[in-house]
Design an enzyme around this catalytic site. Structure first.
Site, short mmCIF file in Angstrom:
data_model
loop_
_atom_site.label_atom_id
_atom_site.label_comp_id
_atom_site.label_asym_id
_atom_site.label_seq_id
_atom_site.Cartn_x
_atom_site.Cartn_y
_atom_site.Cartn_z
N GLU A 130 0.87 -1.19 0.00
CA GLU A 130 0.00 0.00 0.00
C GLU A 130 0.90 1.23 0.00
O GLU A 130 1.65 1.46 0.94
CB GLU A 130 -0.92 0.01 1.22
CG GLU A 130 -1.74 1.28 1.38
CD GLU A 130 -2.54 1.62 0.13
OE1 GLU A 130 -2.28 2.69 -0.46
OE2 GLU A 130 -3.41 0.81 -0.26
N GLU A 141 -8.30 -3.52 -9.51
CA GLU A 141 -9.58 -3.16 -8.91
C GLU A 141 -10.28 -2.20 -9.88
O GLU A 141 -10.82 -2.63 -10.88
CB GLU A 141 -9.33 -2.53 -7.54
CG GLU A 141 -10.58 -2.27 -6.72
CD GLU A 141 -10.25 -1.51 -5.46
OE1 GLU A 141 -10.85 -1.81 -4.41
OE2 GLU A 141 -9.41 -0.59 -5.51
N GLU A 166 -15.47 -4.54 -0.57
CA GLU A 166 -15.25 -3.90 0.73
C GLU A 166 -16.28 -2.83 1.06
O GLU A 166 -16.54 -2.55 2.23
CB GLU A 166 -13.84 -3.33 0.82
CG GLU A 166 -13.56 -2.14 -0.07
CD GLU A 166 -13.10 -2.53 -1.46
OE1 GLU A 166 -12.57 -1.66 -2.17
OE2 GLU A 166 -13.28 -3.71 -1.84
N HIS A 178 -4.63 -1.92 -7.14
CA HIS A 178 -5.84 -1.32 -6.60
C HIS A 178 -5.69 0.20 -6.61
O HIS A 178 -4.59 0.71 -6.56
CB HIS A 178 -6.13 -1.85 -5.20
CG HIS A 178 -6.72 -3.22 -5.22
ND1 HIS A 178 -7.86 -3.54 -4.51
CD2 HIS A 178 -6.37 -4.34 -5.88
CE1 HIS A 178 -8.17 -4.81 -4.72
NE2 HIS A 178 -7.26 -5.32 -5.55
N GLU A 179 -6.84 0.88 -6.68
CA GLU A 179 -6.84 2.32 -6.98
C GLU A 179 -5.97 2.57 -8.22
O GLU A 179 -5.07 3.40 -8.20
CB GLU A 179 -6.37 3.17 -5.78
CG GLU A 179 -7.23 3.06 -4.54
CD GLU A 179 -6.97 1.79 -3.74
OE1 GLU A 179 -7.93 1.18 -3.22
OE2 GLU A 179 -5.79 1.39 -3.64
#
Length: 707
Positions: free
Chosen positions: A418, A505, A511, A486-487
């Site tokens: 992340e 994603e 989520e 993701h993002e």
């Protein structure tokens, strides 16, 4: 590869001055069902129109550029040459919805030059496929110009009516909005600003993000997107409600007055429109990957499609946390004060628990989120540079012990990075982080970009970030690592060129069911996603919730039945599929048998039926095997569906194991009622099934030997 150059019979007409009467050229797809009409106005403007079975689906649309510190390009253009060619080849998908893809089109190349003192050159490439059309701009090397700075690309798509649209706003930072169904004239993207559930959002225009899918009054389906987004800004489509025109608006930056800067020569991404008589044909199209370059990585046998479990859902359920509970010393180094909160999820012991579950159930991957230092300040802080360390574990997580334990049990750890959108921090550590993964035999990583981009003023979908996402893919490939982003930047078929772009994603995922202010994704969300976002490429949606009412989150729930959660493993394509729920919610469940059995990599995929936002049924045949799997989902309307099994091998019987909604199943009142039964079917079978409100159907089909 077969490539044929056809005679150019109209050259003499086109080489004249652009002051002549308007001229036109057309190029048709191989089966002649789609035709692109090229138009040159008396003022030297270049436009196009599109016809499907001789009915106009896009009216005259003009093409031009606004440039920084230079005159616009789009007027006084003379067509110097026009060349039509045909192309027909088949290329292998190393992983994907099918093993081979046919790439068959007719292409028109226009070489253009301005007739004024600028005398700049531009090329246009138009391709007509049986499943849609596409075009791109190219700027060749030329005297007096070494680069272009683009203020705006003015690509028009002039609609022929006020079509029904399924859209999300043209947000420069995030694709995680709910889809809205409306007429084009009713699109109001600005009303979607400042959504409380989104970590980063910026909607400056009444525009939509792509893919955006439309249905005409006559039932033709159009889906607008872009392909091969390389060193360029992402394209949103501005909406003119009065003229019913969509027009490109590129994502910009607050740090420079222009949106794209490119050295010559270069080509833009492809602007593409899928055209389908039926909604199902949109899903079966491979137009977006066909518009990308062939595999640049060579042998990618190191990329392994897989199912996985992991330490993720429990954080969304608030039973554990990503952070350990460390603090920083005066030199801003993370230290363990011995006062950890005790709810850290990514511990060695907890990871081993997931590894044991995966090994016992034939699941190959375990994702571990929250293993590395920095989660105490990962979001909500303005200064996030240097917060995350992508090689240093928390005190209660032993990476070497965990990876060795997994390897002994035939399981692979999936790394998690992340970035908190502190992009420079990630780029500084990428080589070191990927080398660490390589050392421990970790072949894939889930990356994340939650929050506003640092440096301030950049957006997730602008040119600066497009180049970052590509740098990640290229760097990871050197270490034989696959990326699940993701993002992300939107999927534009780049997985063909860089097959280590394994999934992403880029939508409102599972989520949101755990914590969104609306209480969960609406039941029509995924029947829309199948005909919009999924057209762009694989989706890491993380299905498989069995505790549908979310005991830990009484204000939230998943709007689904259990049968639908199983069906998603077939309906929502990804070569990596998560079983996201707690292992204990799967233990002893007969329903989990489908997740154990279902494949993730396919030889063939066929969309059997469906309508946008209502329902969809897809059949897929596994690679390196003879089994088929079928998934079907519906919106809030309970419905009867018919499945014709003529896709099966003739003269062969199959044992069909059915996981279907129980007699009284309902996503609101009785989501977990599931009926499991077996039938014998063959290619002549036609079976009727009932889908409950918000329900689904999952089928595994195994050949019966000797029958």
């Amino acid at each position: 590869m077969i490539k044929k150059i056809l005679p150019v019979i109209f050259t003499a007409i086109l080489l004249g001055s652009c002051s002549q009467e308007p001229q036109s050229i057309s190029v048709s797809s191989p089966s002649k069902n789609n035709r692109i009409q090229i138009i040159q106005s008396s003022k030297g403007r270049i436009g196009y129109a599109v016809f499907h079975d001789n009915a106009m689906v896009l009216d005259t649309s003009w093409l031009s550029f606004d440039l920084y510190e230079a005159d616009p390009i789009g007027q006084n253009l003379m067509i110097q040459t026009a060349t039509i060619s045909t192309h027909d080849d088949t290329w292998p998908m190393p992983w994907g919805e099918q093993t081979e893809v046919r790439n068959h089109y007719t292409e028109l190349q226009l070489v253009l030059q301005e007739t004024d003192e600028n005398a700049r050159q531009m090329e246009l490439y138009f391709r007509a496929y049986d499943d849609g059309v596409a075009f791109r701009y190219a700027f060749p090397e030329q005297e007096g110009i070494d680069s272009l700075k683009i203020l705006e690309e003015n690509t028009e798509f002039s609609l022929t009516g006020d079509h029904t649209a399924w859209w999300i706003p043209g947000d420069w930072d995030i694709y995680e909005h709910l889809y809205t169904k409306s007429k084009v004239s009713e699109i109001d993207a600005l009303s979607k600003r400042d959504h409380p559930d989104l970590a980063a959002t910026y909607i400056p225009n009444n525009a939509v993000n792509t893919p955006v899918t439309l249905r005409t009054g006559s039932g033709i389906h159009l889906s607008f997107h872009e392909a091969n987004l390389t060193d360029y800004s992402g394209m949103t489509l501005g909406v003119d409600k009065e003229s019913l025109q969509l027009k490109s608006i590129l994502v910009g930056s607050e740090n420079r007055p222009y949106k794209v800067s490119r050295a010559l020569p270069f080509a833009t991404p492809w602007r593409m429109v899928q055209i389908a008589d039926q909604a199902t044909d949109l899903i079966d199209s491979r137009l977006v990957v066909n518009l990308n370059e062939p595999n640049k990585l060579g042998d990618v046998s190191w990329i392994e499609p897989k199912k996985y479990v992991g330490i993720w859902w429990e954080m969304h359920m608030n039973t554990s946390r990503w952070d350990y509970g460390m603090t920083k010393d005066t030199n801003k180094n993370w230290i363990d004060t011995g006062k950890a909160h005790g709810k850290h999820g990514a511990t060695t012991a907890n990871t081993k628990r997931y590894i044991d579950f995966a090994a016992a159930n034939g699941i190959k991957g375990v994702l571990v989120e929250g293993w590395n230092t920095g989660w105490e300040e990962w979001i909500g802080f303005e200064d996030r540079e240097g917060v995350f360390d992508f090689v240093t574990s928390y005190p209660d997580y032993d990476l070497e012990e965990v990876t060795n334990y997994a390897k002994e049990r035939g399981v692979e750890i999936i790394m998690h990075h992340e970035t908190s959108s502190a992009v420079k921090t990630y780029e500084q550590q990428m080589d070191t982080a990927y080398a660490l993964m390589k050392k421990y035999g970790i072949g894939s990583v889930k990356t994340g970009y939650v929050g506003k981009i640092i440096p301030k003023g950049e957006y997730h979908h602008g040119q600066w970030m497009v180049n970052h996402y590509r740098k990640v893919l290229e760097t990871a490939a050197k270490y034989q690592i696959a990326i699940n982003a993701h993002e992300p930047i939107k999927a534009t078929g780049i997985r063909r060129t860089y097959p280590n772009a394994i999934s992403r994603e880029g939508l409102r995922g599972q989520e949101f069911n755990a914590w969104s202010s609306e209480g969960g994704n609406p039941v029509e969300h995924l029947p829309i996603v199948a005909f919009t976002r999924m057209l762009a490429g694989p989706i890491d949606f993380t299905p498989g919730v069995f505790d549908i009412m979310l005991q830990e989150k009484p204000d939230n729930r998943v709007n689904t039945t259990l049968a639908q959660q199983l069906a998603l493993y077939v309906v929502l394509y990804s070569p990596i599929q998560m079983a996201c729920d707690f292992p204990e919610n799967y233990e002893g469940s007969m329903a989990f048998g489908f997740i154990r059995d279902v494949a993730v990599d396919w030889e063939k995929s066929i969309t059997l039926n469906g309508e946008v936002g209502e329902y969809v049924t897809i059949a897929r045949k596994e690679r390196n095997g003879d089994r088929w799997f079928v998934g079907s989902i519906t919106d809030a309307k309970a419905r009867d569906i018919v499945i014709n099994f003529d896709f099966l091998m003739p003269n062969q019987s199959y044992r069909a194991r059915l996981y279907q909604d129980g007699r009284n199943a309902d996503y609101k009142t009785n989501p977990n009622e599931l009926q499991i039964e077996e039938r014998i079917v063959n290619s002549n079978s036609m079976e009727f099934f009932k889908l409950a409100s918000g329900g689904g159907l999952a089928i595994s089909l195994t050949p019966i030997e000797g029958k």
